[in-house]
Design a protein around this motif. Structure first.
Motif, short mmCIF file in Angstrom:
data_model
loop_
_atom_site.label_atom_id
_atom_site.label_comp_id
_atom_site.label_asym_id
_atom_site.label_seq_id
_atom_site.Cartn_x
_atom_site.Cartn_y
_atom_site.Cartn_z
N THR A 11 -92.35 72.85 30.04
CA THR A 11 -93.73 73.07 30.36
C THR A 11 -94.47 71.69 30.05
OG1 THR A 11 -93.33 75.21 30.28
CG2 THR A 11 -95.63 74.65 30.15
N ALA A 12 -95.27 71.36 30.99
CA ALA A 12 -96.05 70.05 30.77
C ALA A 12 -97.75 70.66 30.64
CB ALA A 12 -96.04 68.98 31.66
N LEU A 13 -98.52 70.46 29.99
CA LEU A 13 -99.87 70.78 30.02
C LEU A 13 -100.54 69.05 30.16
CD1 LEU A 13 -102.66 72.52 30.29
CD2 LEU A 13 -102.24 72.34 27.59
N VAL A 14 -101.35 68.85 31.15
CA VAL A 14 -101.95 67.76 31.31
C VAL A 14 -103.79 68.18 31.15
CG1 VAL A 14 -102.68 65.94 32.87
CG2 VAL A 14 -100.17 66.84 33.01
N VAL A 15 -104.30 67.83 30.16
CA VAL A 15 -105.48 67.81 30.04
C VAL A 15 -106.46 66.75 30.42
CG1 VAL A 15 -107.27 68.05 28.09
CG2 VAL A 15 -105.07 69.04 27.54
N GLY A 16 -107.28 67.19 31.40
CA GLY A 16 -107.93 66.32 32.31
C GLY A 16 -106.99 65.88 33.52
N GLY A 17 -106.57 67.01 34.06
CA GLY A 17 -105.37 66.83 35.15
C GLY A 17 -105.81 67.04 36.53
N THR A 18 -107.20 67.09 36.75
CA THR A 18 -107.55 67.36 38.05
C THR A 18 -108.05 66.35 39.05
OG1 THR A 18 -109.93 67.88 37.28
CG2 THR A 18 -108.60 69.93 37.33
N SER A 19 -107.97 65.14 38.30
CA SER A 19 -108.23 63.85 39.18
C SER A 19 -107.65 62.46 38.50
CB SER A 19 -109.61 63.59 39.21
OG SER A 19 -110.38 63.36 38.09
N GLY A 20 -107.70 61.59 39.13
CA GLY A 20 -107.25 60.26 38.56
C GLY A 20 -105.73 60.31 38.08
N THR A 21 -105.76 59.57 37.03
CA THR A 21 -104.43 59.27 36.39
C THR A 21 -103.71 60.78 35.92
OG1 THR A 21 -104.75 57.26 35.57
CG2 THR A 21 -103.12 58.52 34.26
N ALA A 212 -103.53 55.03 40.20
CA ALA A 212 -103.28 56.30 39.50
C ALA A 212 -101.76 56.36 39.56
CB ALA A 212 -104.09 57.30 39.81
N GLU A 213 -101.04 56.32 40.50
CA GLU A 213 -99.45 56.86 40.62
C GLU A 213 -98.77 55.63 39.45
OE1 GLU A 213 -101.61 58.91 43.55
OE2 GLU A 213 -101.63 56.72 43.10
N ASP A 214 -99.33 54.45 39.68
CA ASP A 214 -98.76 53.30 38.75
C ASP A 214 -98.81 53.76 37.16
OD1 ASP A 214 -98.08 51.61 40.79
OD2 ASP A 214 -100.19 50.69 40.70
N ILE A 215 -99.96 54.29 36.65
CA ILE A 215 -100.09 54.45 35.28
C ILE A 215 -99.24 55.95 34.99
CG2 ILE A 215 -101.71 55.00 33.51
CD1 ILE A 215 -101.99 52.32 35.11
N ALA A 216 -99.24 56.87 36.02
CA ALA A 216 -98.61 58.02 35.69
C ALA A 216 -96.92 57.84 35.56
CB ALA A 216 -98.62 58.88 37.29
N GLU A 217 -96.61 56.80 35.98
CA GLU A 217 -95.03 56.39 35.90
C GLU A 217 -95.11 56.04 34.33
OE1 GLU A 217 -92.56 56.51 37.65
OE2 GLU A 217 -93.04 56.72 39.88
N THR A 218 -96.13 55.41 33.77
CA THR A 218 -95.98 55.23 32.44
C THR A 218 -96.06 56.07 31.50
OG1 THR A 218 -96.60 52.76 32.97
CG2 THR A 218 -96.45 53.23 30.85
N VAL A 219 -97.08 56.99 31.80
CA VAL A 219 -97.14 58.17 31.22
C VAL A 219 -96.05 59.39 31.12
CG1 VAL A 219 -98.92 60.36 30.92
CG2 VAL A 219 -99.71 58.27 31.67
N ALA A 220 -95.26 59.41 32.28
CA ALA A 220 -94.16 60.13 32.49
C ALA A 220 -93.36 59.62 31.51
CB ALA A 220 -93.76 60.38 33.55
N LEU A 221 -93.20 58.25 31.43
CA LEU A 221 -92.17 57.54 30.74
C LEU A 221 -92.33 57.79 29.12
CD1 LEU A 221 -89.69 55.54 30.07
CD2 LEU A 221 -91.51 53.67 30.00
N ALA A 222 -93.58 57.89 28.67
CA ALA A 222 -93.88 58.02 27.29
C ALA A 222 -93.62 59.74 26.92
CB ALA A 222 -95.46 57.88 26.98
N ALA A 223 -93.91 60.49 28.09
CA ALA A 223 -93.86 61.95 27.90
C ALA A 223 -92.39 62.24 27.75
CB ALA A 223 -94.56 62.87 28.76
N THR A 224 -91.69 61.66 28.36
CA THR A 224 -90.05 62.16 28.60
C THR A 224 -88.96 61.31 27.81
OG1 THR A 224 -89.71 60.92 30.79
CG2 THR A 224 -90.62 63.09 30.72
N ASN A 225 -89.38 60.20 27.50
CA ASN A 225 -88.33 59.33 26.86
C ASN A 225 -88.11 59.68 25.48
OD1 ASN A 225 -86.83 57.11 25.38
ND2 ASN A 225 -86.94 56.32 27.41
N ARG A 226 -87.00 60.44 24.74
CA ARG A 226 -86.81 60.79 23.42
C ARG A 226 -86.87 59.83 22.51
NH1 ARG A 226 -84.97 66.78 24.21
NH2 ARG A 226 -84.56 66.60 22.14
#
Length: 246
Positions: A11-21, A212-226
């Motif tokens: 379960t993920a929660l993105v605070v400020g997740g209605t626009s942009g990154t 925004a999609e470029d940055i999202a790839e990096t955010v997802a890496l930080a969020a998921t790489n253990r």
């Protein structure tokens, strides 16, 4: 009972997740199989997201409102990935002309929004959860007219290393974007924005302005790489290599 990401759907929660990154990150994580909740400051944003992205669960809550964020935590339950992407459009300008009340508002919207959300949601974090702040290159770039932005984003990045130790084994990182084509720039007239983006793209080693999609790839890496924690991931197209862009 808290659950582990290894035994069930995260379960993920993105605070400020209605626009942009934030929105791009929410869509990416949902596409990879997470159950994704997002927050937005206004009911209008939440309603718009319900229409455009029915696979995301949206909550109207200001990130800096501890009571509202506690309500979001109650609705979401255990959080495996917390992404703190709340931001604001104020704080730029030469120091001599900078309205300090406006700068305080920028701190309230971004620094206090992200910090309040994290502090409020701590009891909801899974034992192996990740926390990912979204800061900006202004924290470390010596660009005239960005001292206020540098203060806001530098404060966010300064929290990463101590929190990575304090909250361990939960992981804490930040992602630091450069110039990104998002609604953050919407205050500029379209022709001025496009001209600036062209100037930036010509100066960057990658020869393009990020999406925004470029940055999202990096955010997802930080969020998921253990194996990532206590790190600020720069995703600026090489801006730090070439000096001032504007």
């Amino acid at each position: 009972m808290s659950r582990s990401t290894s035994s069930s759907t995260p379960t993920a929660l993105v605070v400020g997740g209605t626009s942009g990154t934030g929105l791009a990150t929410a869509r990416l994580l949902a596409g990879r199989g997470d159950t994704v909740h997002v927050t937005g400051r206004t009911a209008a944003r939440v309603e718009a997201l319900a229409a455009s992205d029915p696979g995301l669960t949206a909550h109207a809550a200001d990130a800096a409102d501890a009571d509202r964020m506690a309500g979001v935590g109650d609705a979401v339950g255990t959080i495996d990935r917390l992404v703190l992407a709340s931001s604001g459009g104020d704080g730029a300008g030469p120091l001599a002309d900078l309205d300090l009340a406006v700068l305080r508002g920028a701190f309230e919207a971004k620094l206090w929004g992200q910090l309040t959300s994290l502090r409020t949601l701590l009891p909801r974090l899974a034992p192996d959860a990740s926390v990912t702040f979204v800061s900006a290159i202004s924290a470390r770039a010596a660009l005239p007219g960005t001292a206020g932005l540098a203060a806001v984003n530098g404060a966010i990045e300064a929290m990463v290393r101590p929190l990575a130790v304090e909250l361990a084994p939960r992981r804490v990182n930040a992602v630091s974007p450069g110039v990104v084509d998002t609604p953050w720039w919407s205050a500029l007239p379209e022709d001025a924005r496009r001209a600036y983006f062209e100037q930036v793209a010509a100066a960057l080693p990658v020869r393009r302005v990020a999406t925004a999609e470029d940055i999202a790839e990096t955010v997802a890496l930080a969020a998921t790489n253990r194996n990532l924690t206590g790190t600020v991931l720069e995703t600026d197209g090489g801006a730090r290599l070439v000096g001032p862009l504007g």
